[in-house]
Design an enzyme around this catalytic site. Structure first.
Site, PDB file in Angstrom:
ATOM      1  N   CYS A 206       0.872  -1.180   0.000  1.00  0.00           N
ATOM      2  CA  CYS A 206       0.000   0.000   0.000  1.00  0.00           C
ATOM      3  C   CYS A 206       0.911   1.234   0.000  1.00  0.00           C
ATOM      4  CB  CYS A 206      -0.967  -0.022   1.177  1.00  0.00           C
ATOM      5  SG  CYS A 206      -0.186  -0.015   2.802  1.00  0.00           S
TER       6      CYS A 206
ATOM      7  N   ARG B 257      -3.273  -0.613   5.380  1.00  0.00           N
ATOM      8  CA  ARG B 257      -3.857  -1.694   4.580  1.00  0.00           C
ATOM      9  C   ARG B 257      -2.954  -2.910   4.408  1.00  0.00           C
ATOM     10  NH1 ARG B 257      -5.153   2.210  -0.273  1.00  0.00           N
ATOM     11  NH2 ARG B 257      -3.250   3.099   0.631  1.00  0.00           N
TER      12      ARG B 257
ATOM     13  N   ASP C 198      -8.026   3.963   0.884  1.00  0.00           N
ATOM     14  CA  ASP C 198      -7.090   4.407   1.910  1.00  0.00           C
ATOM     15  C   ASP C 198      -7.871   4.893   3.139  1.00  0.00           C
ATOM     16  OD1 ASP C 198      -5.232   5.713   3.434  1.00  0.00           O
ATOM     17  OD2 ASP C 198      -4.348   6.853   1.772  1.00  0.00           O
TER      18      ASP C 198
HETATM   19  P1  4NP Z   1      -1.734   2.828   4.087  1.00  0.00           P
HETATM   20  O1  4NP Z   1      -2.359   4.184   4.694  1.00  0.00           O
HETATM   21  O2  4NP Z   1      -1.209   3.153   2.718  1.00  0.00           O
HETATM   22  O3  4NP Z   1      -2.917   1.906   4.042  1.00  0.00           O
HETATM   23  O4  4NP Z   1      -0.654   2.399   5.061  1.00  0.00           O
HETATM   24  C1  4NP Z   1      -1.650   5.380   4.743  1.00  0.00           C
HETATM   25  C2  4NP Z   1      -0.654   5.559   5.675  1.00  0.00           C
HETATM   26  C3  4NP Z   1       0.040   6.775   5.736  1.00  0.00           C
HETATM   27  C4  4NP Z   1      -0.274   7.786   4.856  1.00  0.00           C
HETATM   28  C5  4NP Z   1      -1.260   7.594   3.896  1.00  0.00           C
HETATM   29  C6  4NP Z   1      -1.942   6.396   3.842  1.00  0.00           C
HETATM   30  N1  4NP Z   1       0.413   9.020   4.919  1.00  0.00           N
HETATM   31  O5  4NP Z   1       0.049   9.944   4.177  1.00  0.00           O
HETATM   32  O6  4NP Z   1       1.343   9.154   5.724  1.00  0.00           O
END
Ligand code: 4NP
Length: 162
Positions: free
Chosen positions: A11, A17, A129
């Site tokens: 992800c 995720r 997300d």
């Molecule tokens: P992930 O969620 O891709 O599902 O781990 C996120 C985690 C951090 C960020 C964005 C989405 N961020 O902008 O830091």
């Protein structure tokens, strides 16, 4: 004994995720007695959370489903294409970023979208997300991951890969 099948979930931040996908898939694999056949890891396309445990909101939501998430965030690297047989991404942005890293056409062919394997979420082509969402966002992700990981395991069995 044949080599283990290696699956990498990807992800953006590798704190919501994909570490959850890793936990969900590991449970399905253990339940099916396939832990000696399949290896699982996860990574992010963005390295800003490197070394961190999953987001507390995701750890909480997962804990309510009996899953303990202990993965430490890491960034995907080109060498991951040498190691992993399947790379399963959560959304289109992940797909593009991972595709850009692929060293060959064959390697790019090993990238899949998680939503392809979901059988009970026909309205989704990606796993949304949850980072800027509320509790429901995390529940939806876990629902989709349980659906998709079950479908992925089924697909691997049907292909005779495991
Ligand atoms: P992930 O969620 O891709 O599902 O781990 C996120 C985690 C951090 C960020 C964005 C989405 N961020 O902008 O830091």
């Amino acid at each position: 004994m044949t080599e283990k099948l290696k699956i990498l979930f990807v992800c953006l931040g590798n704190i919501c995720r994909s570490p959850a996908a890793e936990g969900v898939m590991r449970r399905f694999v253990e339940k099916s007695g396939l832990d000696d056949r399949i290896e699982i890891d996860s990574a992010g396309t963005y390295g800003g959370h490197r070394g961190e445990l999953p987001d507390p909101r995701m750890r909480n939501a997962a804990a309510h489903r009996g899953l303990t998430l202990t993965h430490l965030s890491r960034k995907i690297r080109e060498e991951d294409f040498e190691e992993f047989d399947r790379i399963v991404v959560m959304d289109d942005m992940n797909y593009e970023n991972v595709h850009r890293l692929a060293p060959s056409r064959e390697a790019a062919g090993r990238i899949f979208r998680m939503a392809e394997f979901c059988r009970h979420h026909p309205d989704y082509t990606y796993v949304p997300d949850p980072y800027y969402e509320g509790h429901e966002g995390f529940e939806l992700v876990l629902d989709m991951l349980e659906d998709g990981c079950e479908g992925l395991l089924e697909a691997l069995k049907n292909e005779g890969r495991i």
